[in-house]
Scaffold this motif. Structure first.
Motif, PDB file in Angstrom:
ATOM      1  N   ASN A 239       0.858  -1.170   0.000  1.00 22.92           N
ATOM      2  CA  ASN A 239       0.000   0.000   0.000  1.00 22.92           C
ATOM      3  C   ASN A 239       0.900   1.229   0.000  1.00 22.92           C
ATOM      4  O   ASN A 239       1.972   1.200   0.620  1.00 22.92           O
ATOM      5  N   LYS A 253      -4.803  -2.788   6.858  1.00 24.75           N
ATOM      6  CA  LYS A 253      -4.548  -2.779   5.420  1.00 24.75           C
ATOM      7  C   LYS A 253      -3.383  -1.865   5.081  1.00 24.75           C
ATOM      8  O   LYS A 253      -3.249  -1.418   3.937  1.00 24.75           O
ATOM      9  N   GLN A 255      -2.894   1.144   5.781  1.00 24.87           N
ATOM     10  CA  GLN A 255      -3.466   2.347   5.188  1.00 24.87           C
ATOM     11  C   GLN A 255      -2.868   3.640   5.718  1.00 24.87           C
ATOM     12  O   GLN A 255      -3.073   4.699   5.121  1.00 24.87           O
ATOM     13  N   ASP A 384      -3.574 -11.076  -0.935  1.00 21.64           N
ATOM     14  CA  ASP A 384      -4.976 -11.450  -1.095  1.00 21.64           C
ATOM     15  C   ASP A 384      -5.261 -12.676  -0.234  1.00 21.64           C
ATOM     16  O   ASP A 384      -4.654 -13.726  -0.408  1.00 21.64           O
ATOM     17  N   SER A 394     -12.128  -1.498   0.777  1.00 22.87           N
ATOM     18  CA  SER A 394     -10.915  -1.038   0.102  1.00 22.87           C
ATOM     19  C   SER A 394     -10.352   0.162   0.839  1.00 22.87           C
ATOM     20  O   SER A 394     -11.100   1.073   1.218  1.00 22.87           O
ATOM     21  N   GLN A 395      -9.024   0.159   1.048  1.00 21.70           N
ATOM     22  CA  GLN A 395      -8.357   1.286   1.690  1.00 21.70           C
ATOM     23  C   GLN A 395      -7.039   1.531   0.965  1.00 21.70           C
ATOM     24  O   GLN A 395      -6.153   0.673   0.960  1.00 21.70           O
ATOM     25  N   ASN A 397      -4.526   1.346  -1.781  1.00 22.27           N
ATOM     26  CA  ASN A 397      -4.377   0.354  -2.843  1.00 22.27           C
ATOM     27  C   ASN A 397      -4.908  -1.014  -2.449  1.00 22.27           C
ATOM     28  O   ASN A 397      -4.932  -1.926  -3.280  1.00 22.27           O
ATOM     29  N   ALA A 398      -5.296  -1.187  -1.196  1.00 20.91           N
ATOM     30  CA  ALA A 398      -5.736  -2.495  -0.709  1.00 20.91           C
ATOM     31  C   ALA A 398      -7.181  -2.759  -1.122  1.00 20.91           C
ATOM     32  O   ALA A 398      -8.073  -1.946  -0.854  1.00 20.91           O
ATOM     33  N   SER A 399      -7.396  -3.896  -1.746  1.00 20.15           N
ATOM     34  CA  SER A 399      -8.739  -4.273  -2.166  1.00 20.15           C
ATOM     35  C   SER A 399      -9.521  -4.873  -0.998  1.00 20.15           C
ATOM     36  O   SER A 399      -9.008  -5.011   0.117  1.00 20.15           O
ATOM     37  N   GLY A 400     -10.748  -5.271  -1.286  1.00 16.23           N
ATOM     38  CA  GLY A 400     -11.604  -5.835  -0.250  1.00 16.23           C
ATOM     39  C   GLY A 400     -11.176  -7.183   0.269  1.00 16.23           C
ATOM     40  O   GLY A 400     -11.694  -7.648   1.290  1.00 16.23           O
ATOM     41  N   GLU A 402      -7.647  -7.926   0.389  1.00 16.31           N
ATOM     42  CA  GLU A 402      -6.221  -7.799   0.693  1.00 16.31           C
ATOM     43  C   GLU A 402      -6.004  -7.246   2.093  1.00 16.31           C
ATOM     44  O   GLU A 402      -6.731  -6.351   2.545  1.00 16.31           O
TER      45      GLU A 402
END
Length: 465
Positions: A239, A253, A255, A384, A394-395, A397-400, A402
């Motif tokens: 991220n 994440k 973030q 993932d 999502s936060q 670049n992190a997907s739901g 990741e």
């Protein structure tokens, strides 16, 4: 050697290559998949949190007397209890609410010492009605369960939400006359499968994490790239800040970029306290506004009288960041033969590809933090985790699906596992990493076909950390 096939019914003795090991499966194991419900190998048992004194909670060694004093004063500020305007007995902090999850940082970050994660007894239950508050405790908050925050996945119109929806409101409190806002409808959110949970991440040793150069994080990953590829694990996915492009590394994440941002955001989101980084209230109902903003700011006069001016004149969030930055990392137990064996298992089946054993800091303004090698057991990258652990949030670049690789140092004394605290069993936490789409599937398969003795050694190693 006969070929090993999942679900094969013939009773044969089978040899399987796992990492660098040649594992002999007994006939009953070779005859069926380890994921088959009829599989009958005895399961290793999580020995539970290790006993004894906390392996963390003090200052970094060698930081000098001045920083030791700053650490102590900052830890004291970290334990401050907030009320709406700071006028309630024993609740001198200013700015609670109007919506909040708890009234103090140290309530969430409590075990095994101040700065850790969820304690055994959840302080969110009694806080619901403290000082006359009229909250109902949501069904997913238990007295013996983890401290949790709740996030909604979607807005009512179906667009992504992802934000924290605080559990409690100040309505009814004796220091919040006139405030009449209501709690979110968590029952409806649960029924619509629209709520996910997060638990607190430990703060120990995070000054070292903050000071690892991006290039060192990347280099530590690159060392494992060949093995990672063979296991279906991606490398180099971090991220990053949308502004300067550098690697962010704090939070589930990854973030948040820095400990100061991490502290400022948590103060505003979890307790409702505005500060110099997050100066606006999240709840705008004018009947619930009682203080000038920001409620936490640089102090122009020393009203704390701790004897440490650097702490006394600084804001709460600067103190919170200093406490984390100067905290020592968790100290593991001395090796036993089983834990030493478990460390080898951990590395050879592929766990250490993501839970990297060693990271190294760069140059630091803080004594004893320059060019230090330490063992967080994390690459701080995104991976993932598949549908089993996906939270749909999502936060950056992190997907739901990741998450940042969770650092495992100190896990020996942790009570709740995974991002939502769904289990207290380390064995279950490990196997939950396997699901459709997860990068951990091959590693977890390697774990599941280990002998019970090797599985137990791995669990014993983790509980020694």
């Amino acid at each position: 050697m006969k070929q090993f096939r999942l679900g094969q019914l013939a009773l044969v003795t089978t040899l399987v290559i796992v990492g660098c090991w040649l594992i002999v499966l007994p006939e009953t194991a070779a005859a069926q998949s380890v994921n088959d419900p009829k599989f009958r190998w005895p399961k290793a048992v999580d020995p539970g949190p290790r006993s004894g004194a906390p392996g963390a909670g003090g200052p970094l060694a060698g930081v000098g007397i001045g920083n030791q004093q700053l650490f102590a004063a900052a830890r004291s500020r970290f334990q401050e209890i907030d009320s709406v305007s700071g006028k309630m007995p024993g609740e001198a902090g200013v700015g609670l609410g109007p919506r909040f999850n708890l009234n103090g940082c140290a309530g969430c970050h409590a075990f095994p010492a101040i700065g850790g994660s969820s304690p055994a007894v959840n302080p969110q239950v009694p806080i619901a009605t403290l000082d006359g508050a009229e909250n109902v405790v949501p069904s997913f908050i238990k007295m013996t369960g983890p401290v949790r925050e709740a996030r909604f996945v979607r807005n009512p119109d179906g667009t992504p939400d992802g934000g924290v929806h605080d559990l409690f409101v100040i309505s009814g409190r004796t220091d919040a006359t006139g405030c009449k806002i209501s709690q979110p409808n968590f029952a409806a959110a649960l029924a619509n499968h629209n709520v996910i949970f997060r638990i607190p991440t430990p703060l120990f040793g995070l000054g070292l994490v903050e000071n690892v150069p991006d290039s060192n994080l990347q280099a530590a990953q690159d060392e494992n790239s060949t093995l990672a590829e063979s296991l279906g694990i991606r490398v180099g996915v971090f991220n990053r800040s949308a502004n300067d492009g550098t690697i962010t590394r704090f939070g589930w994440k990854a973030q948040n970029k820095s400990l100061l941002i991490f502290a400022g955001e948590a103060y505003n989101v979890e307790q409702g306290v505005t500060n110099e980084l997050f100066p606006n209230k999240r709840e705008t109902d004018s009947s619930c506004q009682y203080n000038g903003l920001p409620e936490d700011s640089t102090n122009l006069a020393d009203t704390f009288n701790s004897g440490v001016p650097a702490s006394d004149y600084s804001s709460d969030i600067v103190n919170f960041a200093a406490f984390a930055r100067l905290s020592a990392p968790p100290t593991p137990m001395p090796d036993t033969p089983s834990a030493a064996q478990g460390r080898q298992v951990f590395q050879k089946i592929g766990c250490a590809v993501c839970h990297i054993m060693t990271q190294t800091t760069g140059q630091s303004e803080y004594a004893s933090q320059s060019n230090v090698s330490f063992t967080p057991l994390s690459d701080f990258a995104l991976h993932d985790m598949g549908i089993g652990l996906a939270d749909g949030i999502s936060q950056g670049n992190a997907s739901g699906s990741e998450f940042r690789t969770a650092p495992l140092w100190g896990i020996g004394q942790r009570l709740f596992f995974l991002h939502d605290g769904r289990t207290s069993d380390l064995y279950q936490a490990i196997t939950a990493h396997a699901s459709a789409g997860s990068e951990a599937n091959r590693v977890i398969f390697n774990f599941e076909i280990l002998s019970p003795a090797d599985q137990q050694a791995l669990l014993n190693f983790l509980r020694s950390l």
